[in-house]
Design a protein around this motif. Structure first.
Motif, PDB file in Angstrom:
ATOM      1  N   LYS B  39      -5.534  46.231   5.489  1.00  0.00           N
ATOM      2  CA  LYS B  39      -4.556  47.088   6.143  1.00  0.00           C
ATOM      3  C   LYS B  39      -3.911  46.377   7.318  1.00  0.00           C
ATOM      4  CE  LYS B  39      -6.688  51.532   5.219  1.00  0.00           C
ATOM      5  NZ  LYS B  39      -7.454  52.641   5.776  1.00  0.00           N
ATOM      6  N   THR B  40      -2.664  46.668   7.561  1.00  0.00           N
ATOM      7  CA  THR B  40      -2.020  46.159   8.774  1.00  0.00           C
ATOM      8  C   THR B  40      -2.266  47.161   9.897  1.00  0.00           C
ATOM      9  OG1 THR B  40       0.044  47.332   8.459  1.00  0.00           O
ATOM     10  CG2 THR B  40      -0.121  45.184   7.421  1.00  0.00           C
ATOM     11  N   ASP B  41      -1.884  46.775  11.116  1.00  0.00           N
ATOM     12  CA  ASP B  41      -1.921  47.721  12.223  1.00  0.00           C
ATOM     13  C   ASP B  41      -0.833  48.772  12.018  1.00  0.00           C
ATOM     14  OD1 ASP B  41      -3.862  46.176  13.337  1.00  0.00           O
ATOM     15  OD2 ASP B  41      -2.435  44.965  14.513  1.00  0.00           O
ATOM     16  N   VAL B  42      -0.999  49.877  12.713  1.00  0.00           N
ATOM     17  CA  VAL B  42       0.047  50.891  12.686  1.00  0.00           C
ATOM     18  C   VAL B  42       1.136  50.473  13.666  1.00  0.00           C
ATOM     19  CG1 VAL B  42       0.592  53.310  13.117  1.00  0.00           C
ATOM     20  CG2 VAL B  42      -1.620  52.684  12.132  1.00  0.00           C
ATOM     21  N   TYR B  43       2.355  50.456  13.194  1.00  0.00           N
ATOM     22  CA  TYR B  43       3.473  50.122  14.081  1.00  0.00           C
ATOM     23  C   TYR B  43       4.122  51.436  14.485  1.00  0.00           C
ATOM     24  CZ  TYR B  43       7.254  47.261  15.976  1.00  0.00           C
ATOM     25  OH  TYR B  43       8.140  46.631  16.817  1.00  0.00           O
ATOM     26  N   LEU B  44       3.913  51.792  15.742  1.00  0.00           N
ATOM     27  CA  LEU B  44       4.276  53.141  16.177  1.00  0.00           C
ATOM     28  C   LEU B  44       5.778  53.329  16.351  1.00  0.00           C
ATOM     29  CD1 LEU B  44       1.468  53.716  18.828  1.00  0.00           C
ATOM     30  CD2 LEU B  44       1.691  54.859  16.606  1.00  0.00           C
ATOM     31  N   LYS B  45       6.199  54.506  15.969  1.00  0.00           N
ATOM     32  CA  LYS B  45       7.539  55.002  16.282  1.00  0.00           C
ATOM     33  C   LYS B  45       8.667  54.011  16.030  1.00  0.00           C
ATOM     34  CE  LYS B  45       5.814  58.290  19.646  1.00  0.00           C
ATOM     35  NZ  LYS B  45       5.441  59.119  18.463  1.00  0.00           N
ATOM     36  N   SER B  46       8.826  53.704  14.779  1.00  0.00           N
ATOM     37  CA  SER B  46       9.945  52.825  14.432  1.00  0.00           C
ATOM     38  C   SER B  46      10.318  53.009  12.974  1.00  0.00           C
ATOM     39  CB  SER B  46       9.568  51.362  14.675  1.00  0.00           C
ATOM     40  OG  SER B  46      10.590  50.535  14.168  1.00  0.00           O
ATOM     41  N   LEU B  47      11.604  52.886  12.691  1.00  0.00           N
ATOM     42  CA  LEU B  47      12.047  52.870  11.304  1.00  0.00           C
ATOM     43  C   LEU B  47      12.231  51.433  10.834  1.00  0.00           C
ATOM     44  CD1 LEU B  47      14.618  55.815  11.278  1.00  0.00           C
ATOM     45  CD2 LEU B  47      12.187  55.845  10.759  1.00  0.00           C
ATOM     46  N   ASN B  48      12.056  50.493  11.733  1.00  0.00           N
ATOM     47  CA  ASN B  48      12.162  49.074  11.397  1.00  0.00           C
ATOM     48  C   ASN B  48      10.962  48.316  11.950  1.00  0.00           C
ATOM     49  OD1 ASN B  48      15.003  49.079  10.229  1.00  0.00           O
ATOM     50  ND2 ASN B  48      15.348  49.961  12.264  1.00  0.00           N
ATOM     51  N   PRO B  49       9.757  48.639  11.459  1.00  0.00           N
ATOM     52  CA  PRO B  49       8.537  48.061  12.035  1.00  0.00           C
ATOM     53  C   PRO B  49       8.438  46.556  11.821  1.00  0.00           C
ATOM     54  CG  PRO B  49       8.043  49.221   9.999  1.00  0.00           C
ATOM     55  CD  PRO B  49       9.479  49.518  10.318  1.00  0.00           C
ATOM     56  N   GLN B  50       7.864  45.878  12.826  1.00  0.00           N
ATOM     57  CA  GLN B  50       7.631  44.432  12.729  1.00  0.00           C
ATOM     58  C   GLN B  50       6.126  44.223  12.727  1.00  0.00           C
ATOM     59  OE1 GLN B  50      10.343  42.198  12.729  1.00  0.00           O
ATOM     60  NE2 GLN B  50      11.560  44.081  12.579  1.00  0.00           N
ATOM     61  N   TRP B  51       5.513  44.173  11.559  1.00  0.00           N
ATOM     62  CA  TRP B  51       4.056  44.041  11.531  1.00  0.00           C
ATOM     63  C   TRP B  51       3.627  42.612  11.813  1.00  0.00           C
ATOM     64  CZ3 TRP B  51       6.144  47.083   7.368  1.00  0.00           C
ATOM     65  CH2 TRP B  51       5.915  48.458   7.507  1.00  0.00           C
ATOM     66  N   ASN B  52       4.339  41.674  11.186  1.00  0.00           N
ATOM     67  CA  ASN B  52       3.969  40.278  11.350  1.00  0.00           C
ATOM     68  C   ASN B  52       2.475  40.056  11.211  1.00  0.00           C
ATOM     69  OD1 ASN B  52       5.127  37.843  11.574  1.00  0.00           O
ATOM     70  ND2 ASN B  52       6.298  38.447  13.412  1.00  0.00           N
ATOM     71  N   SER B  53       1.942  40.494  10.109  1.00  0.00           N
ATOM     72  CA  SER B  53       0.486  40.512   9.936  1.00  0.00           C
ATOM     73  C   SER B  53      -0.062  39.101   9.787  1.00  0.00           C
ATOM     74  CB  SER B  53       0.131  41.301   8.687  1.00  0.00           C
ATOM     75  OG  SER B  53       0.356  40.519   7.534  1.00  0.00           O
ATOM     76  N   GLU B  54      -1.386  39.029   9.867  1.00  0.00           N
ATOM     77  CA  GLU B  54      -2.058  37.772   9.529  1.00  0.00           C
ATOM     78  C   GLU B  54      -1.943  37.554   8.016  1.00  0.00           C
ATOM     79  OE1 GLU B  54      -6.404  38.571   9.355  1.00  0.00           O
ATOM     80  OE2 GLU B  54      -5.770  40.543  10.038  1.00  0.00           O
ATOM     81  N   TRP B  55      -2.426  36.405   7.527  1.00  0.00           N
ATOM     82  CA  TRP B  55      -2.486  36.205   6.083  1.00  0.00           C
ATOM     83  C   TRP B  55      -3.688  36.953   5.534  1.00  0.00           C
ATOM     84  CZ3 TRP B  55       1.227  34.235   3.141  1.00  0.00           C
ATOM     85  CH2 TRP B  55       2.188  33.395   3.739  1.00  0.00           C
ATOM     86  N   PHE B  56      -3.456  37.895   4.648  1.00  0.00           N
ATOM     87  CA  PHE B  56      -4.567  38.562   3.955  1.00  0.00           C
ATOM     88  C   PHE B  56      -4.952  37.695   2.772  1.00  0.00           C
ATOM     89  CE2 PHE B  56      -2.094  42.309   5.603  1.00  0.00           C
ATOM     90  CZ  PHE B  56      -2.958  42.577   6.652  1.00  0.00           C
ATOM     91  N   LYS B  57      -6.238  37.345   2.693  1.00  0.00           N
ATOM     92  CA  LYS B  57      -6.648  36.415   1.632  1.00  0.00           C
ATOM     93  C   LYS B  57      -7.554  37.105   0.614  1.00  0.00           C
ATOM     94  CE  LYS B  57      -6.292  32.343   4.572  1.00  0.00           C
ATOM     95  NZ  LYS B  57      -6.561  32.660   5.992  1.00  0.00           N
TER      96      LYS B  57
END
Lengths: 364, 1018
Positions: B39-57
């Motif tokens: 799971k990624t983090d929750v990106y609060l209050k946005s219609l254009n979230p920038q998760w920029n997650s780590e690499w899920f392996k």
């Protein structure tokens, strides 16, 4: 055999400009089909009415789906659902935001509120523009207004950036927003002879010279004046305009001003004697308009006042446009030779714009 | 542990508002592969979230890599209640598993919800690290390339064509499981989408294993289909052609010795089975319909009715020994060919190829269309792991096809395809293909079972060889009218040729081709189970017969003599059967000129009736003349002497009579009156027949500037410009239920198809002159009284002015062709490029040509246009017309086309197969614009998702695109509708020819290759 479902979807979205126009003009599918039949398309292509009906329905459905995106044009550029070449995208947007002259004259300067929206029925009946089209145009005005009203920076640039309109159309919208914000009265009978272009011209001059943005410097207190650089008139400037009153209140100054103007224009003006007799009235009119602009109510009546106090008297004396130009030039310039008058810059800021406006407003 | 899958979630945009209070969304993403979820983090209050997650392996087996899709779910976080799903993205990671395709998947994917459609986009990056697998007993088949394209893909060459591969997997349909009565529609749809995704992954892997076993490295002409059998389950089946492909990177010095067949081919021919009369597989106690072969080139199999689970002779049980027998035969055949250079032998049951276009030299002769159908009753699949019944059904049909091909003197079937039509528990299985003789050089391991071939000659004449009959003229499988080939005058040819393949590249064609359709409806009583199946199988032979008659008549009416790309679809509904055949008619220069159509009345005494007949006759003759003009069919007159002595065969005329033809005397008389030419006699003996003749004449030709065909390219048009428009059009009509008759039905159906075509011509009128290519009609009967027709095609513009000139130039070149086999151009552009550039040769020949073409005695070849020259990239002139690249758009343009090529461009890389399945459902049909609005939006969304996946693979086009299924169901009273769509194609990278040219001026070495016209044929 009845058709239940009938669709055509292209990888590149097909846009028929003629049908788009009919859709924008608010015609129902059946009316649009009838109009297309009348255009002779059946004879040109050998198609049947059924084919035309199906084609029109398809286009209408596409436009209906596109409409949501057209409300925020940058979305149209980034969306993935419809593959549309950039030139076509630009055409879709431009046409969607284009408005009818007849319609804009009815709405210009009015508050873009629910109340006005209710009057659209009457406007539609009066102008012959379909109610649907009126609604679209009204909603466009309102949408643009909402987006840019609180924004800093150049009004035209903001509109262009958020609605991707051509320069020409963005300027028109800037005028509409400016008029709506300041609620200038444009609907009075004596203003009916003026076109949207006349008002847009004046709006542009006023935005350039009379708003906060026009001063060309950041507001002194950024916290209190976060916004409305281009949309609102410069309140301080309007306050200062009271100072001009001295030009008509001080009798010596008024006489001196008149003699300077008369001396310069003698022999050059076709209507010299009329000008000479009317000078004081005209000058009083112009200066009083300036002095009154501190009140919102009087700001709204700016154009009514200008027509009443200047355009109509001149017109009844049959001034030519050239007469008006010569007079206004001299009238503004002569003030610089009035030794007792201290507000030269203020005068120029006021009169420079007003002169431009009056020249534009002076026609039949 | 042979693979590591890495996924990074970058950002989202245009998300829907999930929180009404704030008009915003608190979005996060779940990434699932197999049983592992991140799971990624929750990106609060946005219609254009920038998760920029780590690499899920994910560390996974390559078997799983092939089977499982990557599932990305976007959700709205809710502190107090359950998180709301926004939508999902399924990513097939197969393209990352072979080295030559894509290396990374990266881009914006539409977030799709089965109830709401597309809801914003998500930016994802996917990579795979594969480790070498040393396990010899592995279950995966990573590395096998798959292509939907039914020819050898453009930047490859075929080293060996191994042959037919097939597989099917079955499962229970989640939609019909008890749990779905309590599940939400969304959960049910998603379960279905996921299952089908999983099943197609598994299927592809299994096919890949078979290919590896055959020592191949690719599957070409891969066709995967779903059978939604309702309560009895879900079948996913696929067929394809296993090949060993070589990437064409440098001018390989490979020359197929296509003109010198090996000696071993000259074995003694096997004795033909007696070929007249009934040819159906009687392996069931209950078989009803009997019939016989109808006319030439078209063996209709009598459908064999089998009730599964009933009777002793069910196919499932018989399949075993039968197959064993076959294998023995094959093995024996292979042993005979001891001297052949191959190193490995694999038994092959079915010498079928799904290809429709072939490397030069492969196709030697074409026998005709072979088809087989069978009606089955569906019952529950008891053990999904052993789908024996379905396997046996298909094995049986294929066996029948094989024996039909054998009867035509052919050892192989090309352009092979399979399909089903299901209504309730009745299922019609259909298979069809073109019997052919192939050059064994390409099929090293020898699909040549029994080597029936005896007709391969040294120095096969170019452009007509495939027309020569493969069967023995003294022992013909059906009555046919043979003449000496009009091109080479050496071999016998039939008077009409039907095939399911594309027009061979070297075929010599006169004039242009056109789309020919036969349409037919037959009412049937509503019935249950066995009675229903019996009724259907009783009707089938009559339908086949009538479809064939219609095709033949329409072909004659067009003044043409051959059909390519023939596809006959029989659809079963509750109370009717529909037949729709589409093909592209052409005039082959090698075949004789078709005779006219003669109308014969039954009651010659009635004066007014006679008048009516003669009027009708006149109309037909006028239509033929008009069509000849329209399609520029003006073959040279050939005097009888040249053709040679008539063939000692009793039946010289091809006669096709209506079913009750007692008056044979009359017919003979009429024939004689028509001179030596062959006439097609239509007997008008009742109103029915009258109706048929009328319907013949109601087909309206396309408006001027339009051509249409259902093959890849249009014969006679050779200067495509780069503008293409792929489209899908769907129509559903409701028949008025009152006293429906066959005639009224036919009329309605005809009207529906004709109107649909008219609409297409109208919509695309701004593209003229243009040609609708690969026009693909699909008919389904979703309910009583509802007919659904789906059309997918591509409109390609061409330059009319250049057409004339280049046609002449090409015709001239045909003449100039020396012994060099021009076909080799296709694969070896470098060696011949100087010869094949039309531009320099053109001015010199132009004058001569004009004078030549005015001469009426010009030989056929000179007037003719070879299709090989009709290459879409043929002439240099159009390059000037290619549009400047689009600027400023943030979304890259992705082209889609059902063809295997892109006009005016060269495909430089194949990125992998696209195979996507979507379900969309609504419970607010009216609010979404009714059925039309719903489906319009859905199809637009499907296109968008295909484009997004291709773009993420780094591609800019999908070729060989096909919408294999579009199942639409509505329930207007409940305000509901559901639709399932399955699409596939090949993701590719193409380079505009003009851009290539710019590059090549710097590299003169590459120059030849890019400007060579032969590259993109077929």
């Amino acid at each position: 055999m009845t058709s239940e479902l009938d669709i055509f979807v292209g990888n590149t979205t097909l846009i028929d400009e003629d049908v788009y126009r009919l859709w924008l003009d608010g015609y129902s599918v059946n009316d649009a089909v009838a109009l297309r039949v009348r255009s002779g398309i059946l004879e040109q292509t050998g198609a049947t009415a059924g084919v035309l009906q199906s084609d029109t329905m398809d286009h209408y459905r596409t436009f209906h789906m596109l409409e949501r995106l057209l409300h925020a044009p940058p979305k149209l550029l980034h969306q993935l659902i419809f593959q549309i070449p950039p030139s076509r995208q630009a055409l879709l947007i431009e046409r969607y935001y284009t408005f009818d002259e007849a319609f804009v004259r009815e709405v210009l300067g009015k508050k873009l509120s629910k109340g006005t929206k209710k009057d659209l029925d009457d406007i539609s009946a009066k102008t012959g523009i379909t109610l649907k089209s009126c609604r679209r145009q009204f909603d466009n005005f309102k949408r643009v207004f909402k987006v840019v009203e609180e924004m800093r920076g150049s009004l035209v640039d903001n509109i262009q950036q958020h609605f991707l309109l051509s320069d020409r159309l963005a300027r028109d919208y800037a005028a509409i927003v400016f008029f709506a914000n300041n609620r200038f009265e444009t609907g009075k009978k004596k203003l009916q002879y003026l076109s949207f272009g006349d008002f847009a011209f004046c709006a542009e001059l006023m935005i350039q010279n009379w708003t906060l943005g026009a001063v060309g410097e950041a507001p002194t207190d950024p916290d209190s004046q976060m916004d409305d650089m281009d949309v609102d008139l410069d309140k301080e400037f309007l306050q200062d305009l009271k100072e001009l009153k001295v030009l008509v209140a001080d009798k010596d100054l008024l006489d001196l001003h008149k003699s300077l103007v008369c001396a310069a224009l003698r022999g050059k003006l076709g209507v010299f004697s009329e000008m000479e007799t009317n000078f004081k009235n005209l000058s009083r009119g112009l200066v009083n308009v300036a002095a009154k602009l501190t009140h919102n109510k009087d700001v709204r009546d700016l154009f009514v006042d200008l027509v009443e106090k200047f355009v109509e008297p001149c017109r009844s004396d049959h001034w030519t446009l050239n007469d008006v130009r010569l007079f206004l030039n001299q009238y503004s310039a002569s003030v610089h030779s009035l030794d007792g008058f201290r507000h030269q810059t203020l005068w120029d800021r006021y009169m420079g714009t007003l002169r431009g406006c009056l020249l534009r407003l002076y026609h039949d | 542990m042979p693979g590591k899958l890495k996924v990074k979630i970058v950002a989202g945009r245009h998300l829907p508002v999930m929180d009404r209070a704030s008009d915003l969304t608190d979005a996060f993403v779940e990434v699932k592969f197999g049983n592992t979820t991140f799971k990624t983090d929750v990106y609060l209050k946005s219609l254009n979230p920038q998760w920029n997650s780590e690499w899920f392996k994910f560390e996974v087996d390559d078997e799983d890599l092939q089977d499982e899709p990557l599932q990305i779910t976007v959700l709205d976080h809710d502190t107090y209640s359950a998180n709301d799903a926004i939508g999902k993205v399924y990513i097939d990671i197969d393209p990352l598993l072979y080295s030559e395709a894509a290396t990374v998947i990266s881009g914006w994917f539409p977030i799709y919800d089965t109830i709401h459609g597309i809801r914003g986009e998500i930016n994802v990056v996917v990579k795979v690290d594969l480790f070498n697998d040393l396990n010899r007993f592995r279950q995966s088949s990573c590395g096998v390339k798959f292509f939907c394209t039914t020819s050898i893909p453009k930047c490859y060459r075929a080293v060996v064509i191994h042959g037919f591969v097939e597989e099917l997997v079955v499962n229970e349909d989640p939609e019909y499981q008890w749990i779905d009565r309590i599940r939400t529609p969304r959960a049910s749809n998603e379960a279905r989408q996921r299952l089908i995704s999983l099943m197609s992954g598994e299927l592809q892997r299994k096919i890949g294993l078979k290919v590896l076993e055959m020592r191949g490295n690719a599957v070409v002409g891969y066709l995967q289909c779903f059978d939604l059998e309702g309560e009895s389950g879900l079948v996913v089946r696929a067929i394809g052609t296993a090949c060993t492909l070589d990437k064409l990177s440098s001018p390989a010095a490979f020359l197929p010795a296509c003109n010198s067949p090996s000696k071993e081919m000259k074995e003694s021919p096997l004795v033909h089975p007696p070929s007249h009369g009934c040819r159906s597989t009687h392996n069931s106690p209950i078989h009803t319909a009997t019939g016989s072969r109808l006319t030439q080139n078209f063996s209709v199999s009598v459908p064999t009715l089998i009730y599964t689970g009933m009777g002793s002779g069910s196919a499932g049980k018989e399949g075993g020994p039968f197959k064993a027998l076959l294998r023995q035969q094959t093995q024996a055949a292979l042993e005979q060919r001891g001297g052949s250079p191959h190193r490995f032998c694999r038994r092959r049951e079915f010498p079928f190829l799904t290809l429709t276009a072939f490397p030069p030299g492969l196709l030697v002769h074409v026998g005709g269309v072979v088809s087989a159908r069978s009606v089955k009753l569906l019952d529950r699949i008891h053990n999904p792991d052993e789908p024996e019944t379905r396997d046996a059904w298909w094995a049986e049909i294929r066996q029948e096809i094989k024996s039909h091909a054998k009867a035509l003197g052919c050892h192989a079937v090309v352009g092979y395809s399979e399909s089903t039509s299901i209504c309730e528990e009745v299922c019609i299985l259909s298979a069809s293909g073109t019997a052919a003789v192939l050059n064994p050089r390409f099929l090293q391991e020898g699909t040549v079972e029994g080597s029936l071939e005896q007709r391969i000659e040294e120095n096969l004449p170019v452009g007509c060889g495939f027309c020569h009959i493969p069967y023995d003229e003294l022992n013909m499988p059906f009555p046919a009218h043979l003449t000496y080939c009009y091109n080479c005058r050496k071999q016998k040819v039939p008077d009409v040729l039907f095939t399911t393949i594309d027009l061979p590249t070297d075929a010599v064609v006169v004039g242009k081709g056109c789309l020919i359709q036969a349409r037919l409806c037959r009412l049937k009583k509503k019935a249950q189970a066995e009675a229903n199946a019996t009724a259907i199988s009783n009707l089938l032979p009559f339908m086949e017969y009538e479809v064939h008659t219609q095709l033949m008549n329409k072909l004659k009416l067009k003044g043409m003599n051959a059909l390519f790309g023939l596809r006959i679809q029989i659809t079963v509904g509750e109370n009717m059967l529909m037949g729709l055949a589409s093909a592209t008619g052409v005039y082959l220069a090698a075949l004789p000129t078709p005779g006219g159509i003669q109308i014969a009345g039954k009651t010659p005494n009635d004066g007014s009736y006679e008048q009516h007949i003669s009027h009708m006759q006149k109309r037909i003759n006028d239509t033929i003349a008009k069509n000849k003009e329209l399609y520029e069919i003006n073959p040279p007159e050939v005097s009888e002497e040249i053709i040679g002595s008539p063939i000692p065969e009793p039946r010289q005329r091809s006669r096709l009579l209506r079913s009750q033809s007692e008056s044979s005397d009359e017919v003979t008389e009429l024939d004689l009156s028509h001179g030596k030419k062959d006439a097609f006699v239509l007997e008008i003996d009742d109103t029915d027949a009258m109706e048929d003749v009328h319907s013949l004449l109601t087909d309206v030709p396309p408006p001027s500037g339009f051509y249409s065909c259902n093959t890849e390219i249009m014969p006679g048009i050779n200067n495509w410009t780069s503008e293409i428009q792929m489209f899908t059009s769907v129509r559903v009509v409701r028949l008025s239920s009152l006293n429906l008759t066959n005639q009224a039905l036919n009329k309605n159906f005809n009207g529906l198809c004709e109107n649909l075509l008219k609409s297409l011509y109208f919509k695309l009128r701004s593209m003229t002159p243009c040609c609708l290519c690969h026009v693909n009609f699909t008919v389904s009967l979703p309910e009583d009284e509802l007919i659904q027709v789906t059309v997918t095609a591509v409109a390609i513009t061409f330059d009319k002015n250049q057409a004339l000139q280049t046609t002449k130039a090409h015709a001239e070149k045909t003449l100039q062709r020396a012994s060099t086999d021009n076909d080799e151009l296709l694969q070896f552009p470098l060696e011949l490029c100087s010869d094949s550039l039309p531009a320099p040769a053109f001015p010199a020949t132009k004058e001569h040509l004009e004078s030549a073409s005015s001469n009426s005695g010009t030989p056929a070849a000179q007037r003719a246009v070879t299709v090989e020259k009709a290459s879409p990239m043929g002439d240099g002139n159009f390059r000037n017309r290619s549009a400047p690249p689009c600027a400023s758009s943030t979304v890259g343009v992705v082209k889609m086309t059902p063809l295997s090529f892109i006009p005016g461009a060269k495909i430089t890389k194949y990125l992998g197969i696209i195979n996507m399945f979507f379900i969309r459902e609504t419970t607010s049909l009216r609010e979404e614009g009714g059925v039309s609005g719903f489906l319009h939006a859905f199809i637009a969304e499907v296109f968008a998702m295909v484009r997004a996946h291709v773009a993420a693979l780094g591609g800019n086009a999908v070729v060989s695109y096909i919408m294999k299924q579009c199942v639409f169901m509505e329930n207007p009273s409940k305000n509901q509708a559901q639709c399932l769509i399955n699409v596939s194609g090949d993701a590719v990278v193409f380079v505009r020819e003009s851009d290539l040219e710019a590059m090549s001026t710097q590299q003169s070495a590459v120059n030849c290759q890019t400007s060579c016209p032969g590259e993109v044929t077929t």
